[in-house]
Design a protein around this motif. Structure first.
Motif, PDB file in Angstrom:
ATOM      1  N   ALA A  92      20.514   9.220 -39.554  1.00 50.99           N
ATOM      2  CA  ALA A  92      20.656   7.772 -39.441  1.00 50.99           C
ATOM      3  C   ALA A  92      21.354   7.393 -38.139  1.00 50.99           C
ATOM      4  O   ALA A  92      20.901   6.510 -37.395  1.00 50.99           O
ATOM      5  CB  ALA A  92      21.423   7.225 -40.641  1.00 50.99           C
TER       6      ALA A  92
ATOM      7  N   SER B  83      19.253   5.446 -46.663  1.00 53.79           N
ATOM      8  CA  SER B  83      18.207   6.342 -47.143  1.00 53.79           C
ATOM      9  C   SER B  83      18.528   6.759 -48.572  1.00 53.79           C
ATOM     10  O   SER B  83      19.646   7.212 -48.849  1.00 53.79           O
ATOM     11  CB  SER B  83      18.103   7.581 -46.246  1.00 53.79           C
TER      12      SER B  83
ATOM     13  N   ALA C 238      16.164  -0.284 -49.978  1.00 57.69           N
ATOM     14  CA  ALA C 238      15.624   1.078 -49.961  1.00 57.69           C
ATOM     15  C   ALA C 238      15.451   1.603 -51.378  1.00 57.69           C
ATOM     16  O   ALA C 238      14.452   2.256 -51.697  1.00 57.69           O
ATOM     17  CB  ALA C 238      16.544   1.991 -49.158  1.00 57.69           C
TER      18      ALA C 238
ATOM     19  N   THR D 230      13.725   4.679 -46.908  1.00 60.05           N
ATOM     20  CA  THR D 230      14.710   4.281 -45.903  1.00 60.05           C
ATOM     21  C   THR D 230      14.470   2.836 -45.489  1.00 60.05           C
ATOM     22  O   THR D 230      13.336   2.414 -45.313  1.00 60.05           O
ATOM     23  CB  THR D 230      14.641   5.195 -44.666  1.00 60.05           C
TER      24      THR D 230
ATOM     25  N   TRP E 217      13.158   3.426 -37.842  1.00 57.06           N
ATOM     26  CA  TRP E 217      12.802   4.066 -39.115  1.00 57.06           C
ATOM     27  C   TRP E 217      12.056   5.378 -38.876  1.00 57.06           C
ATOM     28  O   TRP E 217      12.347   6.406 -39.498  1.00 57.06           O
ATOM     29  CB  TRP E 217      11.937   3.113 -39.935  1.00 57.06           C
TER      30      TRP E 217
END
Length: 823
Positions: free
Chosen positions: A382, A407, A562, A665, A695
């Motif tokens: 991330a 995520s 998410a 995500t 992403w």
């Protein structure tokens, strides 16, 4: 009557039986001569005749009075109580004689709580961080200011210098309150508190209380009061991760304990009672409570003659100024956001040992071993993905451009990775939780609600711009583009057509409410009131049942979004998001263990089919819609772009949320306070640009080394539509009006060129989407036979130039389109 006489009373023997009389009257009682001599006056009541009772042996049984029986009962109770007291005293003496004071240092140094990553296999991974490293900078009694000694005694135990170490009245009071079923109460002197800190657990049981009493008496006999107070002030928890008066002085006032003022001493003494409740950083209510406790301490000091009443009154006017500098750098970067989040979550979980939620003192000083759901791989992915893609320049630093990432494991709901934004030491706002307006990212939930209501992907809705609601409000598409009066739901999802989704919403009976309920079931918590309140945070501001709900006017967090997309990827089966897997004591005893919840939430009969069709539509967004940047992942993926506008009609958020069969995500871009203008400031504000590129970069890192999995095929549901007028038809070519206006949606063509496969041409109405492939997305143009889908076949082109073969392909697609309409 012979010799019988009248008017006499027959004699009665001792058994109460009448005696037989004799005929000549010899058995009559003698005359009572005294009766004639009785003085005049009121007649006296005849005395009650006492009757004796025969026992089993025929002898007269002696009767006891009520008072006699009560006295005898009291005697028995007294003897029993005396026996119990003797036994208790004997036991207490035995325990006292055989109990040794343990080494405080050996036990106390193990109280640091450690936080761990998940190892990716549900076990404990490497260390993520820790709470309250107890590096107490112990100081001597003489180094402590007299005011802190007097203030703590006034706050916690005003009889400290004269008692034996135990508050007997307090113990009795606590026993009665606890026996009556009231909240468990303590009855602790400073000595008892010190004992509990050094040697005992935090459990609230009578056994622990007995041990505490024995050790307190033992300590009081073997250690002086001065030494007890010194030890207490060097070990007690003051909040802010500070144990001991020296650490507390540094944490709250950035000075040594010896330099503390009267006001500062009284404040720290007040905080001891409940560091969480009296935390000056916790808002107005906490400060109000602290102020009241602070004045109580000053009043106690004045009553004891330690300060004058005038000094107490003057000091009590206001609290001292608190230090607001940086906390320990162990909270630096993203780690501080995670540790803060984990601590907050722990206070909502039940400790099996105590039956109560974990307390701040247990978390910071209980020696806990906390295994989270975060993995090192996902956390690094991330952060690295955000830094790789975000635009360069000082104006786009974390201070101005806020990027939130989350995520979530599709199969469990475990939050594995997160990017919260700015360094925790610079800003404690966690943008993965704070979120922003979700925009078109919520359209998949509207689609799920529509399929459940009986519509299908082929059903059509008004795609022209603007679309007028009953109240006169106009809804517009991106750049005011019109797509025709009959756009099927697959096309509407691919190109994020606002008007078609608004038409869908008002066409369903009670449509806004149905969409809200579907969102709530799939993982988006409601605004307030009824519904399932879970997630991070457990509410979504502005999520109300109005037609605008389908355009994402509510504020939703990346974590919750998410997780809701994970429900789609999981076939409609929902898991509440969670971040703590297990909590154990320092001795390995499990105090908390997460139990997974798994249930079909979309529909009990068709839930997996609805999820498959929604997932299919989202795959087309990636294949040829607004999210083609995600093709760069190189494996099956589904997702949706989203942008939203503020009350000034400025774009204030940009999103891309997507998933593979294993991981979901969500990426969000916002500015300033979370609702400031992106268009005209960010090089490109479309969800298919920076958010989708971010992403893709993150998911590449997450999916490295993970097996490629396929999505289930679409179910092609075709139920009974709740309203006529939405029969499938061929939509016309989209047209753009001269004066574009921006609306909360996305464009097909982001201004920043995607770094992956060529972007398809602006979508002609005769083109229809392909089905999900059985392998990774192609890197070259597929043949027509590879792209037949739910509404027909098409031949995607790498450029705007139309070749003869492409014209033939389109003609074939047109014929196949009408054939597929029969399903």
């Amino acid at each position: 009557m012979g010799s019988c006489w009248f008017g006499c009373v027959p004699s009665v023997d001792v058994a109460g039986k009448r005696k037989a009389g004799s005929g000549n009257g010899k058995s009559r009682p003698p005359a009572k001569k005294a009766a004639a001599k009785a003085p005049a006056g009121p007649a006296k009541k005849a005395p009650t005749v006492k009757r004796d009772v025969l026992g089993k042996n025929g002898k007269i049984k002696r009767q006891r009075s009520r008072g006699s029986r009560i006295r005898r009962l009291l005697l028995y109770v007294l003897l029993a109580g005396l026996a119990c007291a003797l036994i208790a005293c004997g036991g207490f003496v035995y325990i006292y004689k055989t109990t040794e004071l343990p080494d405080p240092n050996a036990d106390f140094e193990t109280n640091t709580s450690f936080v761990y990553y998940d190892d990716g296999k549900g076990g404990q991974g490497g260390q993520l961080g820790q709470y309250a490293i107890q590096n107490r900078d112990a100081i001597s009694y003489d180094e402590m200011p007299q005011d802190i000694k007097d203030a703590v005694v006034a706050a916690e135990n005003r009889t400290f210098w004269s008692d034996s170490g135990i508050d007997y009245k307090g113990i009795v009071r606590a026993l009665f309150n606890n026996a009556a079923g009231n909240a468990t109460q303590g009855a602790s002197t400073i000595t008892q508190q010190y004992i509990k800190i050094l040697y005992l657990t935090q459990e609230r049981t009578y056994t622990r209380k007995l041990k505490e009493a024995v050790l307190s008496l033992k300590l009081g006999k073997e250690v002086s009061k001065q030494e007890i107070l010194e030890g207490y002030l060097n070990t007690i928890y003051f909040g802010r991760g500070a144990y001991g008066i020296q650490a507390a002085a540094k944490a709250y006032f950035d000075k040594d304990a010896a330099d503390l003022s009267l006001q500062e001493c009284a404040t720290l003494a007040a905080i001891i009672n409940n560091p969480s409740q009296y935390n000056p950083d916790a808002g107005k209510d906490a400060k109000k409570g602290l102020r009241e406790r602070y004045r109580y301490v000053l009043s106690g000091m004045a009553s004891a003659g330690k300060i004058t009443a005038d000094e107490a009154e003057k000091a009590g006017r206001k609290l001292p100024k608190f230090y607001t500098g940086q906390t320990d750098d162990k909270y630096g970067g993203q780690r501080g956001h995670v540790l803060s989040m984990v601590k907050d979550e722990l206070t909502t979980l039940t400790n099996k040992e105590t039956g109560q939620p974990f307390t701040e003192s247990e978390i910071d000083g209980g020696g806990l071993r906390i295994t989270t759901t975060f993995t090192k791989k996902a956390m690094d992915a991330a952060e690295q993905g955000v830094n790789e893609v975000r635009p360069e320049g000082k104006q786009f630093s974390d201070k101005n451009l806020h990027i939130g990432v989350a995520s979530v494991d599709v199969n469990t709901g475990a939050v594995q990775g997160m990017y919260a934004g700015q360094d925790y030491l610079e800003s404690e706002i966690n943008w993965a939780i704070a979120g922003g307006q979700a925009g078109s990212s919520v359209k998949p939930f509207s689609l799920a609600a529509a399929l459940k209501a009986g519509y299908s992907l082929k059903d059509t809705f008004d795609g022209n711009s603007p679309f007028e609601l009953d109240d006169g409000t106009d809804v517009r598409n991106e750049q005011d583009t019109s797509y025709g009066s009959a756009v099927n739901l697959l096309k509407a999802t691919e190109d994020s057509i606002n008007t078609a989704f608004t038409d869908l919403t008002v066409s369903m009976p009670d449509g806004p409410q149905k969409i809200l309920e579907m969102m709530n079931k799939m993982g988006i918590p409601p605004n307030k009131g009824p519904g399932k309140h879970y997630g991070f945070p457990p509410a979504s501001a502005g999520l109300d049942p109005y037609p605008s709900i389908t355009l994402g006017s509510a504020t939703i967090s990346p974590i919750n979004l998410a997780n809701a997309y994970a429900t789609i990827a999981n076939g409609g089966r929902f898991h509440a998001p969670f971040i703590i897997e297990k909590v154990a004591s320092k001795d390995g005893e499990v105090l908390y263990d997460h139990s997974e919840s798994d249930q079909q939430v979309i529909d009990q009969e068709q839930g997996s089919d609805i999820a498959a069709d929604v997932s299919y539509a989202l795959q087309q967004v990636v294949q040829q819609g607004t999210g083609t940047a995600a093709l760069g992942l190189g494996r099956p993926a589904a997702g949706k772009t989203g942008t939203a506008t503020n009350d000034k009609d400025q774009v204030d958020s940009a999103w891309f949320t997507g998933y593979t069969p294993q991981l979901a995500t969500s990426v969000m871009y916002v500015r300033g306070k979370g609702n400031e203008q992106l268009d005209g400031w960010l090089p490109s504000y479309f969800g298919g640009d920076y958010p989708a590129d971010t992403w893709t970069d993150i998911m590449k890192r997450d999916m490295d080394g993970v097996d490629v999995e396929e999505f289930p095929p679409p179910a092609y549901l075709d139920g009974e539509a709740p309203e006529d007028g939405h029969a499938p038809t061929l939509p016309p070519t989209p047209t753009k009006k001269p004066t574009p206006t921006e609306s909360p949606s996305d464009t097909v063509k982001p201004t920043k060129t995607p770094t992956v496969v060529p972007t398809p041409t602006p979508t002609p109405t005769t083109e229809v989407p392909p089905p999900p492939t059985s392998s990774a997305p192609p890197t070259s143009v597929p043949s027509p036979t590879d792209t037949c889908g739910v509404l027909g076949c098409q031949t995607p082109t790498p450029s705007a130039t139309t070749s003869p073969s492409q014209s033939v392909g389109r003609a074939m697609a047109l014929a196949a389109f009408w054939n597929r309409m029969r399903w």
